[in-house]
Design a protein around this motif. Structure first.
Motif, PDB file in Angstrom:
ATOM      1  N   THR A  93       1.001  -1.198  -0.072  1.00 38.32           N
ATOM      2  CA  THR A  93       0.120  -0.174   0.012  1.00 38.32           C
ATOM      3  C   THR A  93       0.954   1.309  -0.057  1.00 38.32           C
ATOM      4  O   THR A  93       1.986   1.092   0.023  1.00 38.32           O
ATOM      5  N   GLU A  94       0.439   2.447  -0.121  1.00 31.30           N
ATOM      6  CA  GLU A  94       0.969   3.564   0.061  1.00 31.30           C
ATOM      7  C   GLU A  94       1.900   3.754   1.407  1.00 31.30           C
ATOM      8  O   GLU A  94       2.807   4.580   1.498  1.00 31.30           O
ATOM      9  N   GLN A  95       1.570   3.120   2.246  1.00 37.84           N
ATOM     10  CA  GLN A  95       2.192   2.984   3.670  1.00 37.84           C
ATOM     11  C   GLN A  95       3.533   1.910   3.611  1.00 37.84           C
ATOM     12  O   GLN A  95       4.399   1.832   4.821  1.00 37.84           O
ATOM     13  N   THR A  96       3.577   1.099   2.623  1.00 38.64           N
ATOM     14  CA  THR A  96       4.614   0.319   2.574  1.00 38.64           C
ATOM     15  C   THR A  96       5.986   0.973   2.635  1.00 38.64           C
ATOM     16  O   THR A  96       7.006   0.625   3.187  1.00 38.64           O
ATOM     17  N   GLY A  97       6.202   2.341   2.156  1.00 34.52           N
ATOM     18  CA  GLY A  97       7.442   3.024   2.095  1.00 34.52           C
ATOM     19  C   GLY A  97       8.229   2.573   0.920  1.00 34.52           C
ATOM     20  O   GLY A  97       7.992   1.833  -0.054  1.00 34.52           O
ATOM     21  N   LEU A  98       9.560   2.605   1.035  1.00 37.86           N
ATOM     22  CA  LEU A  98      10.874   2.294   0.094  1.00 37.86           C
ATOM     23  C   LEU A  98      10.652   0.769  -0.052  1.00 37.86           C
ATOM     24  O   LEU A  98      10.668  -0.112   0.980  1.00 37.86           O
ATOM     25  N   VAL A  99      10.932   0.539  -1.306  1.00 30.45           N
ATOM     26  CA  VAL A  99      10.761  -1.066  -1.996  1.00 30.45           C
ATOM     27  C   VAL A  99      12.110  -1.185  -2.568  1.00 30.45           C
ATOM     28  O   VAL A  99      12.426  -0.087  -3.249  1.00 30.45           O
ATOM     29  N   ARG A 100      12.762  -2.365  -2.778  1.00 30.46           N
ATOM     30  CA  ARG A 100      13.967  -2.689  -3.208  1.00 30.46           C
ATOM     31  C   ARG A 100      13.929  -3.690  -4.058  1.00 30.46           C
ATOM     32  O   ARG A 100      13.472  -4.995  -3.619  1.00 30.46           O
ATOM     33  N   ALA A 101      13.965  -3.528  -5.340  1.00 28.53           N
ATOM     34  CA  ALA A 101      14.086  -4.908  -6.102  1.00 28.53           C
ATOM     35  C   ALA A 101      15.736  -5.247  -6.609  1.00 28.53           C
ATOM     36  O   ALA A 101      16.353  -4.481  -7.192  1.00 28.53           O
ATOM     37  N   THR A 102      15.922  -6.346  -6.120  1.00 26.81           N
ATOM     38  CA  THR A 102      17.433  -6.733  -6.460  1.00 26.81           C
ATOM     39  C   THR A 102      17.431  -7.970  -7.493  1.00 26.81           C
ATOM     40  O   THR A 102      16.817  -9.156  -7.110  1.00 26.81           O
ATOM     41  N   GLY A 103      18.038  -7.873  -8.649  1.00 26.17           N
ATOM     42  CA  GLY A 103      18.190  -8.785  -9.691  1.00 26.17           C
ATOM     43  C   GLY A 103      19.581  -9.449  -9.733  1.00 26.17           C
ATOM     44  O   GLY A 103      20.616  -8.638  -9.781  1.00 26.17           O
ATOM     45  N   THR A 104      19.803 -10.710 -10.352  1.00 20.90           N
ATOM     46  CA  THR A 104      20.737 -11.464 -10.302  1.00 20.90           C
ATOM     47  C   THR A 104      20.639 -12.320 -11.456  1.00 20.90           C
ATOM     48  O   THR A 104      19.840 -12.956 -11.599  1.00 20.90           O
TER      49      THR A 104
END
Length: 139
Positions: A93-104
């Motif tokens: 939701t908009e309360q989740t805050g910062l998200v990080r997608a790490t690809g390998t």
């Protein structure tokens, strides 16, 4: 330039992949076979159920897999995604805050690459994950 040099030059010039402008996320880290995107999902990415649309997570995961693969390419090669499989583990939701997608990159050959990515929140909780098959194109 090889793929890593191309992405490093993009970042050094202060540029970002254009899709990041649309969805407000940025490439923040790159190394050979590795890429990290960060963003803060907001109401613009909501679905009718009142949560962040799954396409937001899928786009970050596809970007992380794609740029990780791009960073492993040799000069004269490009790529395109053939398949992306996404698993959704936790709603955002908009309360989740910062998200990080790490690809390998898992493996890369002359014609095909395999990559995976994980999307996590600031506390490291898994939100979504993906595996990707990418076609390596020699020009």
């Amino acid at each position: 330039m090889n793929g890593l040099e191309q992405v490093q030059a993009l970042l050094a010039a202060g540029k970002q992949p254009p899709i990041g402008e649309t969805l407000a996320f940025s490439l923040v880290e790159v190394a050979k076979g590795h890429a990290v995107f960060e963003g803060v999902p907001d109401r613009r990415a909501y679905n009718p159920l009142g949560t962040i649309h799954g396409g937001y997570a899928a786009t970050l995961l596809d970007s992380a897999c794609g740029i990780a693969t791009h960073s492993a390419l040799q000069e004269g090669q490009s790529y395109t995604t053939l398949e992306l499989k996404v698993a959704y583990h936790r709603a955002m939701t908009e309360q989740t805050g910062l998200v990080r997608a790490t690809g390998t990159v898992i493996s890369i050959g002359r014609r095909v690459a395999f990559a995976d990515a994980k999307l996590t929140d600031a506390e490291g909780r898994l939100l979504a994950s993906a595996t990707s098959t990418l076609l390596v194109i020699s020009q």
